[in-house]
Scaffold this motif. Structure first.
Motif, mmCIF file in Angstrom:
data_model
loop_
_atom_site.group_PDB
_atom_site.id
_atom_site.type_symbol
_atom_site.label_atom_id
_atom_site.label_comp_id
_atom_site.label_asym_id
_atom_site.label_seq_id
_atom_site.Cartn_x
_atom_site.Cartn_y
_atom_site.Cartn_z
ATOM 1 N N TYR A 109 0.814 -1.189 0.078
ATOM 2 C CA TYR A 109 -0.103 0.016 -0.016
ATOM 3 C C TYR A 109 0.968 1.266 0.157
ATOM 4 O O TYR A 109 2.079 0.959 0.480
ATOM 5 C CB TYR A 109 -0.845 -0.003 1.182
ATOM 6 C CG TYR A 109 -1.979 -1.205 1.390
ATOM 7 C CD1 TYR A 109 -2.877 -0.975 0.548
ATOM 8 C CD2 TYR A 109 -1.833 -2.258 2.090
ATOM 9 C CE1 TYR A 109 -3.880 -2.238 0.630
ATOM 10 C CE2 TYR A 109 -2.238 -3.233 2.284
ATOM 11 C CZ TYR A 109 -3.483 -3.314 1.315
ATOM 12 O OH TYR A 109 -4.339 -4.499 1.271
ATOM 13 N N ASP A 110 0.187 2.460 -0.494
ATOM 14 C CA ASP A 110 0.821 3.717 -0.602
ATOM 15 C C ASP A 110 2.081 3.472 -1.190
ATOM 16 O O ASP A 110 3.300 4.106 -0.647
ATOM 17 C CB ASP A 110 1.067 3.991 0.967
ATOM 18 C CG ASP A 110 -0.177 4.414 1.641
ATOM 19 O OD1 ASP A 110 -1.147 4.596 1.170
ATOM 20 O OD2 ASP A 110 -0.135 4.079 2.715
ATOM 21 N N VAL A 114 4.650 1.172 -9.154
ATOM 22 C CA VAL A 114 4.083 -0.339 -9.339
ATOM 23 C C VAL A 114 4.695 -0.834 -10.421
ATOM 24 O O VAL A 114 4.882 -0.266 -11.529
ATOM 25 C CB VAL A 114 2.619 -0.330 -9.754
ATOM 26 C CG1 VAL A 114 2.156 -1.747 -10.067
ATOM 27 C CG2 VAL A 114 1.638 0.140 -8.492
ATOM 28 N N HIS A 130 -5.637 -4.480 -7.619
ATOM 29 C CA HIS A 130 -4.873 -4.116 -6.610
ATOM 30 C C HIS A 130 -3.757 -3.122 -7.308
ATOM 31 O O HIS A 130 -3.657 -1.913 -6.602
ATOM 32 C CB HIS A 130 -4.206 -5.079 -5.745
ATOM 33 C CG HIS A 130 -3.457 -4.601 -4.726
ATOM 34 N ND1 HIS A 130 -4.161 -3.951 -3.494
ATOM 35 C CD2 HIS A 130 -2.335 -4.432 -3.879
ATOM 36 C CE1 HIS A 130 -3.340 -3.569 -2.676
ATOM 37 N NE2 HIS A 130 -2.032 -3.808 -3.135
ATOM 38 N N GLN A 134 -3.486 1.215 -6.978
ATOM 39 C CA GLN A 134 -2.240 1.925 -6.545
ATOM 40 C C GLN A 134 -1.854 3.235 -7.688
ATOM 41 O O GLN A 134 -1.462 4.138 -7.329
ATOM 42 C CB GLN A 134 -1.039 1.222 -6.243
ATOM 43 C CG GLN A 134 -1.534 0.266 -5.026
ATOM 44 C CD GLN A 134 -0.311 -0.709 -4.739
ATOM 45 O OE1 GLN A 134 0.407 -0.389 -3.959
ATOM 46 N NE2 GLN A 134 -0.318 -1.735 -5.103
ATOM 47 N N ASP A 137 -3.982 6.054 -7.185
ATOM 48 C CA ASP A 137 -3.512 7.034 -6.043
ATOM 49 C C ASP A 137 -2.143 7.460 -6.529
ATOM 50 O O ASP A 137 -1.325 7.803 -5.633
ATOM 51 C CB ASP A 137 -3.473 5.906 -4.981
ATOM 52 C CG ASP A 137 -4.901 5.609 -4.464
ATOM 53 O OD1 ASP A 137 -5.997 6.124 -4.725
ATOM 54 O OD2 ASP A 137 -4.930 4.446 -3.596
ATOM 55 N N ALA A 139 0.764 6.292 -7.809
ATOM 56 C CA ALA A 139 1.752 5.652 -8.127
ATOM 57 C C ALA A 139 2.304 5.414 -9.563
ATOM 58 O O ALA A 139 1.572 5.477 -10.257
ATOM 59 C CB ALA A 139 1.804 4.073 -7.529
#
Length: 257
Positions: A109-110, A114, A130, A134, A137, A139
């Motif tokens: 997470y966070d 990726v 998943h 990310q 968000d 990444a």
């Protein structure tokens, strides 16, 4: 015949071997290329195995390759993360390849980035969803490579590219590709060699990653009719290799070795 070539980039799977079987004539070709004085780099997009395992495989099938001669996308991905200040990364790849990323902190997470490699049959909805969340968000999406498919012992199989493309489509972002055919990949190899593009050739079986990438980087490009080679895909690509040969066995004579 290609003249003025002093360095040669050689793809692995599909050129030197297919899975664990050597391409006929490849061992003798390597001997002649080395004796001919060419500087060699073995450049692979494989993300199914770690760097150590790739070197072990080369030795097992009969090729003596020094660590400094092998170029993998994992090392370039780590360098890119350092340059961008990424410390926390989500690693979408098998556990073996994760060993090449010990300089970075793996997190679920966070993540700052990726990084997508090969998961084979473990790729699935939950894994991709998943990763998608990310990237949404903020990444950075980093692809170790973006090949469409590769040749396994049981036939052509999906490679990492289709899964990266799914994430790009869903997130509306373009991933940073560190392996072939990325221009930065070839630039890094040439810098390491201290060679010019005009004096370097690439030999591979992938019309897009090996041949197209090399030509765009200014290298000569030799396509082999082994591995994933398919005449229809070559024709439809619109890419014109410098030379097309039956296998790497023909390379030494073409390069004056």
């Amino acid at each position: 015949m290609l003249e003025g070539i002093s360095a040669l980039l050689i793809d692995l799977d599909g050129v030197l071997y297919v899975e664990g079987d050597r391409v006929p004539g490849s061992l003798e070709a390597m001997r002649r290329l080395r004796e001919g004085g060419l500087t060699l780099r073995f450049v692979t997009n494989t993300t199914a195995h770690s760097r150590d395992r790739t070197l072990e495989k080369l030795t097992r099938v009969g090729f003596a390759v020094a660590d400094r001669e092998l170029v993998t996308p994992a090392a370039l991905a780590v360098r890119h993360c350092h340059e961008r200040g990424h410390e926390r990364v989500a690693l979408v790849m098998n556990n073996e390849v994760k060993r090449d990323f010990t300089e970075l902190q793996e997190t679920a997470y966070d993540a700052d980035a990726v990084i997508v490699g090969d998961l084979g049959p473990a790729f699935g909805y939950d894994v991709l969803n998943h990763a998608f969340r990310q990237v949404m968000d903020r990444a950075e999406l980093i692809a170790l490579q973006k090949n469409r498919y590769w040749m396994r012992a049981d036939g052509l199989s999906l490679d990492v590219g289709p899964f990266v493309a799914a994430l790009e489509f869903a997130t509306g972002t373009e991933g940073y590709v560190v392996g072939k055919p990325a221009p930065a990949f070839f630039a890094e190899v040439l810098s390491d060699l201290g060679a010019t593009a005009s004096a370097t050739a690439m030999i591979g079986d992938d019309i897009e990653s090996d041949i197209g990438g090399a030509l765009r980087a200014g290298l000569s490009a030799i396509l082999v009719r082994t591995g994933k080679y398919r005449e229809r895909q070559v024709r439809e690509s619109g890419i014109e290799p410098t030379l097309v040969v039956e296998s790497i066995a023909a390379a030494p004579s073409l390069l004056g070795c």
